[in-house]
Design an enzyme around this catalytic site. Structure first.
Site, short mmCIF file in Angstrom:
data_model
loop_
_atom_site.label_atom_id
_atom_site.label_comp_id
_atom_site.label_asym_id
_atom_site.label_seq_id
_atom_site.Cartn_x
_atom_site.Cartn_y
_atom_site.Cartn_z
N GLY A 47 0.89 -1.14 0.11
CA GLY A 47 0.04 -0.02 -0.02
C GLY A 47 0.71 1.32 0.07
N THR A 50 0.10 5.75 -1.78
CA THR A 50 -0.54 7.06 -1.10
C THR A 50 -0.64 7.08 0.37
OG1 THR A 50 -2.80 5.95 -1.44
CG2 THR A 50 -2.13 7.29 -3.44
N TYR A 52 -0.37 6.91 4.45
CA TYR A 52 0.48 6.39 5.33
C TYR A 52 1.28 5.53 4.79
CZ TYR A 52 -1.70 8.41 9.28
OH TYR A 52 -2.17 9.27 10.37
N ALA A 111 -2.59 -6.78 -4.25
CA ALA A 111 -1.79 -7.41 -3.12
C ALA A 111 -2.30 -8.55 -2.34
CB ALA A 111 -1.40 -6.21 -2.17
N ALA A 139 -5.64 -0.13 2.19
CA ALA A 139 -6.93 0.21 2.47
C ALA A 139 -7.71 -0.16 1.10
CB ALA A 139 -7.06 1.93 2.86
N TYR A 234 -17.28 3.92 13.38
CA TYR A 234 -15.61 3.45 13.30
C TYR A 234 -15.40 2.35 13.94
CZ TYR A 234 -11.11 3.48 11.23
OH TYR A 234 -10.11 3.08 10.66
N LYS A 243 -10.41 -3.71 12.34
CA LYS A 243 -9.21 -3.35 13.34
C LYS A 243 -8.99 -4.00 14.48
CE LYS A 243 -8.05 0.12 10.45
NZ LYS A 243 -7.02 0.02 9.44
N LEU A 272 -6.32 11.67 9.32
CA LEU A 272 -5.85 12.71 8.26
C LEU A 272 -6.81 12.49 6.90
CD1 LEU A 272 -2.17 11.90 8.55
CD2 LEU A 272 -3.36 14.13 9.06
P1 NAI Z 1 -4.96 5.32 1.14
O1 NAI Z 1 -6.09 5.14 0.33
O2 NAI Z 1 -4.16 6.65 1.16
O3 NAI Z 1 -3.76 4.19 0.59
C1 NAI Z 1 -4.11 2.81 0.41
C2 NAI Z 1 -3.15 2.11 -0.57
O4 NAI Z 1 -3.41 0.71 -0.40
C3 NAI Z 1 -2.76 2.73 -1.68
O5 NAI Z 1 -1.34 2.49 -1.88
C4 NAI Z 1 -3.47 1.83 -2.75
O6 NAI Z 1 -2.75 1.51 -3.94
C5 NAI Z 1 -3.08 0.53 -1.66
N1 NAI Z 1 -3.96 -0.67 -2.20
C6 NAI Z 1 -5.40 -0.62 -2.25
N2 NAI Z 1 -5.90 -1.72 -2.63
C7 NAI Z 1 -4.90 -2.69 -2.97
C8 NAI Z 1 -4.89 -3.81 -3.43
N3 NAI Z 1 -5.82 -4.69 -3.64
N4 NAI Z 1 -3.61 -4.37 -3.57
C9 NAI Z 1 -2.50 -3.42 -3.63
N5 NAI Z 1 -2.65 -2.15 -3.17
C10 NAI Z 1 -3.75 -1.97 -2.93
O7 NAI Z 1 -5.15 4.92 2.64
P2 NAI Z 1 -4.63 5.40 4.19
O8 NAI Z 1 -5.58 6.25 4.79
O9 NAI Z 1 -3.20 5.72 4.15
O10 NAI Z 1 -4.74 3.85 4.65
C11 NAI Z 1 -3.74 3.11 5.11
C12 NAI Z 1 -3.87 2.29 6.48
O11 NAI Z 1 -3.79 3.21 7.53
C13 NAI Z 1 -5.18 1.70 6.62
O12 NAI Z 1 -5.04 0.41 7.25
C14 NAI Z 1 -6.07 2.86 7.26
O13 NAI Z 1 -7.28 2.36 7.96
C15 NAI Z 1 -5.10 3.35 8.27
N6 NAI Z 1 -5.28 4.57 9.01
C16 NAI Z 1 -5.55 5.70 8.22
C17 NAI Z 1 -6.12 6.71 8.80
C18 NAI Z 1 -6.45 8.07 7.85
O14 NAI Z 1 -7.05 8.85 8.81
N7 NAI Z 1 -6.34 7.97 6.92
C19 NAI Z 1 -5.76 6.88 10.31
C20 NAI Z 1 -5.33 5.73 10.85
C21 NAI Z 1 -4.97 4.61 10.32
#
Ligand code: NAI
Length: 402
Positions: A47, A50, A52, A111, A139, A234, A243, A272
């Site tokens: 992931g 983008t 995190y 993935a 995500a 959530y 989670k 975020l």
């Molecule tokens: P995001 O949407 O910015 O990034 C998701 C990433 O997953 C991207 O790189 C995308 O290409 C990849 N992805 C999605 N499906 C895929 C697949 N089938 N195969 C390969 N790659 C795939 O999401 P974000 O917000 O950065 O979330 C990442 C983690 O952080 C999640 O577990 C989320 O719950 C957690 N998180 C997010 C918060 C927020 O406020 N955004 C806060 C705390 C935790």
């Protein structure tokens, strides 16, 4: 072509390659300004394009000097349509890593599939030998189960009883009431299967089985808790069940990693603006209010500051501290009781008329468009730009792994 933002709801269907590169460049500058972090040298990020995951990859590379392999699921341009932001950001990351002399390889594909796992394992063996850190930051709204073939969908719903709150259309600033019916058992099961820990453990098991985890290897996945006002949808809702599962998986993975002396962590991060979080009802309204309060206090952080703090303090800084459930907490500033008291005090007063003054909805909008490379000072958006951009390591086969 001239590229402008085209959006509906929380989806922006265009992305700007120069702006996405500027976003990556700024994150790199933030990490470099913080100084070197004595951390891992060989890192796999799942992931990675983008949010995190990208911030983690940038921190590992430009903070720790790591060679990185990033896996993500993005769409290249077909000449008429732009690529997705994550495609452009991965391309920009690789270009910057190359200039800095840092190894960087990317895979684009699902993935969750055994096929991409196979390719990633081969890449780790061929390019890095082993990895010291695996970041799990996927995500996704859906997952095809690699063993059963079942197509699973995640939903964002409360459990047990309906949830009513207010939410905002962050483009217009219109605040409305939202009511969400509780999830069925089947919806809960599928959400846990998509966003819980099973796929994380499949990755770690596969790496372990092939001897690709270095002695003392660490793995970290990301979780969220948030304020009382979002708990029903959530943390106590379907995604919260996922989670819980992810957090329980960290405990079992730590046991499985004992032969290599490794450890698995969950880090609870701050709310975020990301592509994933903008899709969650109520959360954009809460984040707008939170940004206003944290910016006023000087405690606001973005993904990159969160990743730097996670690496430099907890994972590799010698001051790892865990909560009573064994989790790393970099959401400490968000959940500061004074910050949350202010959120709770202002929340009832936020409506369409007051949203611009009481919250940082303007900042939310800016951040949202920046996710897609729009709205950066210094980028000439009137300039003609080629939407077709290669990710250097994929240049011979742009759809590798699809
Ligand atoms: P995001 O949407 O910015 O990034 C998701 C990433 O997953 C991207 O790189 C995308 O290409 C990849 N992805 C999605 N499906 C895929 C697949 N089938 N195969 C390969 N790659 C795939 O999401 P974000 O917000 O950065 O979330 C990442 C983690 O952080 C999640 O577990 C989320 O719950 C957690 N998180 C997010 C918060 C927020 O406020 N955004 C806060 C705390 C935790």
């Amino acid at each position: 072509m001239l590229i402008e933002p085209r959006f509906r709801g929380f989806i922006c269907t265009t992305a700007h390659p120069t702006g996405c590169a500027e976003s990556v460049r700024r994150q790199i500058e933030t990490v470099k300004a913080r100084g070197p972090i004595p951390g891992p040298k060989r890192v796999l990020v799942l992931g990675a394009s983008t949010g995190y995951g990208l911030a983690s990859r940038i921190t590992a590379a430009f903070g720790c000097g790591a060679a990185t392999i990033g896996v993500s699921f993005e769409r290249p341009s077909d000449g008429n349509r732009t690529a997705t932001a994550g495609w452009y950001q991965t391309a920009a990351f690789e270009r910057e890593a190359c200039v800095a002399g840092l190894g960087a390889w990317s895979l684009n594909g699902d993935a969750f599939s055994d096929g991409i796992k196979r390719q990633a394992l081969d890449l780790v063996r061929d390019q890095l030998g082993q990895v010291d850190l695996v970041v799990y930051s996927l995500a996704s709204p859906r997952r095809q189960h690699p063993r059963t073939g079942e197509l699973l969908n995640s939903v964002l719903k409360p459990i047990g009883r309906p949830y009513a709150s207010k939410t905002v259309d962050f483009h217009t600033g219109v605040v409305t009431d939202v009511a969400i019916e509780p999830a069925t058992d089947e919806e809960i099961r599928q959400t846990v299967a998509v966003m819980g820990g099973e796929d994380w453990s499949f990755w770690i098991d596969a790496l372990l089985a092939e001897g690709l985890l270095a002695p003392g290897a660490t793995t970290v996945a990301y979780s969220y808790i948030g304020p009382a006002v979002t708990h029903p949808v959530y943390r106590e809702g379907t995604i919260g069940r996922a989670k819980d599962d992810l957090e329980a998986t960290a405990q079992t993975l730590t046991q499985r990693l004992s032969p290599v002396g490794g450890r698995a962590f969950v880090s609870v991060n701050k709310a975020l603006v990301t592509q994933a979080s903008s899709a969650i009802p109520v959360v954009p309204l809460y984040v707008s209010l939170l940004y206003k309060i944290m910016k006023a206090r000087g405690t606001h952080e973005g993904c990159i500051e969160q990743a730097v703090r996670l690496f430099s303090e907890h994972l590799y800084g010698g001051s790892l501290s865990l909560d009573e459930k064994g989790r790393i907490r970099v959401d400490d500033l968000e959940l500061d009781p004074d910050v949350q008291a202010e959120v709770a005090a202002v929340w009832p007063d936020v409506d369409t008329g007051s949203i611009e003054s009481l919250t940082d909805i303007a900042g939310y909008r800016t951040e949202f468009f920046r996710l897609f490379g729009f709205g950066f000072d210094g980028v000439d958006y009137a300039a003609d730009v080629d939407p077709e951009v290669d990710i250097p390591s994929l240049a011979t086969d742009p759809g590798a792994g699809d």
